[in-house]
Design a protein around this motif. Structure first.
Motif, mmCIF file in Angstrom:
data_model
loop_
_atom_site.group_PDB
_atom_site.id
_atom_site.type_symbol
_atom_site.label_atom_id
_atom_site.label_comp_id
_atom_site.label_asym_id
_atom_site.label_seq_id
_atom_site.Cartn_x
_atom_site.Cartn_y
_atom_site.Cartn_z
ATOM 1 N N ALA A 1 0.868 -1.188 -0.136
ATOM 2 C CA ALA A 1 -0.056 -0.064 0.033
ATOM 3 C C ALA A 1 0.953 1.453 0.082
ATOM 4 O O ALA A 1 0.392 2.368 -0.778
ATOM 5 N N LYS A 2 1.983 1.381 0.778
ATOM 6 C CA LYS A 2 3.180 2.396 0.682
ATOM 7 C C LYS A 2 3.594 2.364 -0.591
ATOM 8 O O LYS A 2 3.547 3.721 -1.229
ATOM 9 N N SER B 1 0.679 4.096 -2.999
ATOM 10 C CA SER B 1 0.677 5.513 -2.551
ATOM 11 C C SER B 1 1.844 6.346 -3.073
ATOM 12 O O SER B 1 1.578 7.510 -3.734
ATOM 13 N N ARG B 2 3.219 5.915 -2.892
ATOM 14 C CA ARG B 2 4.241 6.862 -3.443
ATOM 15 C C ARG B 2 4.127 7.074 -4.722
ATOM 16 O O ARG B 2 4.366 7.952 -5.389
ATOM 17 N N ALA C 1 1.364 6.627 -6.917
ATOM 18 C CA ALA C 1 0.334 7.478 -7.157
ATOM 19 C C ALA C 1 0.509 9.108 -6.789
ATOM 20 O O ALA C 1 0.119 9.867 -7.670
ATOM 21 N N ILE C 2 1.398 9.316 -5.861
ATOM 22 C CA ILE C 2 1.807 10.761 -5.743
ATOM 23 C C ILE C 2 2.633 11.164 -6.989
ATOM 24 O O ILE C 2 2.481 12.148 -7.474
ATOM 25 N N ILE D 1 -4.584 13.359 -5.697
ATOM 26 C CA ILE D 1 -4.063 12.150 -6.075
ATOM 27 C C ILE D 1 -5.876 11.424 -6.585
ATOM 28 O O ILE D 1 -6.811 11.501 -5.701
ATOM 29 N N VAL E 1 -4.244 5.926 -8.517
ATOM 30 C CA VAL E 1 -4.085 4.747 -7.582
ATOM 31 C C VAL E 1 -4.489 3.673 -8.496
ATOM 32 O O VAL E 1 -3.602 2.617 -8.037
#
Length: 65
Positions: A25-26, A29-30, A32-33, A44, A49
């Protein structure tokens, strides 16, 4: 795990799975950022995602030559 047929699950197995999923998940997230930044956005989007998940999961399951 019970939803996919496991009858019994050890606490250790649950803990390890939780750690693995949190790391994935991290990573998503990175990514997607970075996608949002590349597009010139601070927000975002769901599409960021989804695309990040595809990228990360493919990279995670890729077998080196």
């Amino acid at each position: 795990m019970r939803m996919v047929g496991a009858e019994r699950i050890s606490d250790e197995a649950i803990s390890i799975l939780r750690e693995i999923l949190e790391e994935i998940a991290k990573d998503i997230s990175r990514q997607a950022i970075e996608l949002a930044k590349h597009a010139g956005r601070k927000t975002i989007l769901a599409d960021d995602v989804k695309l990040a998940a595809k990228y990360v999961l493919r990279r995670t399951w890729e077998v080196p030559p």
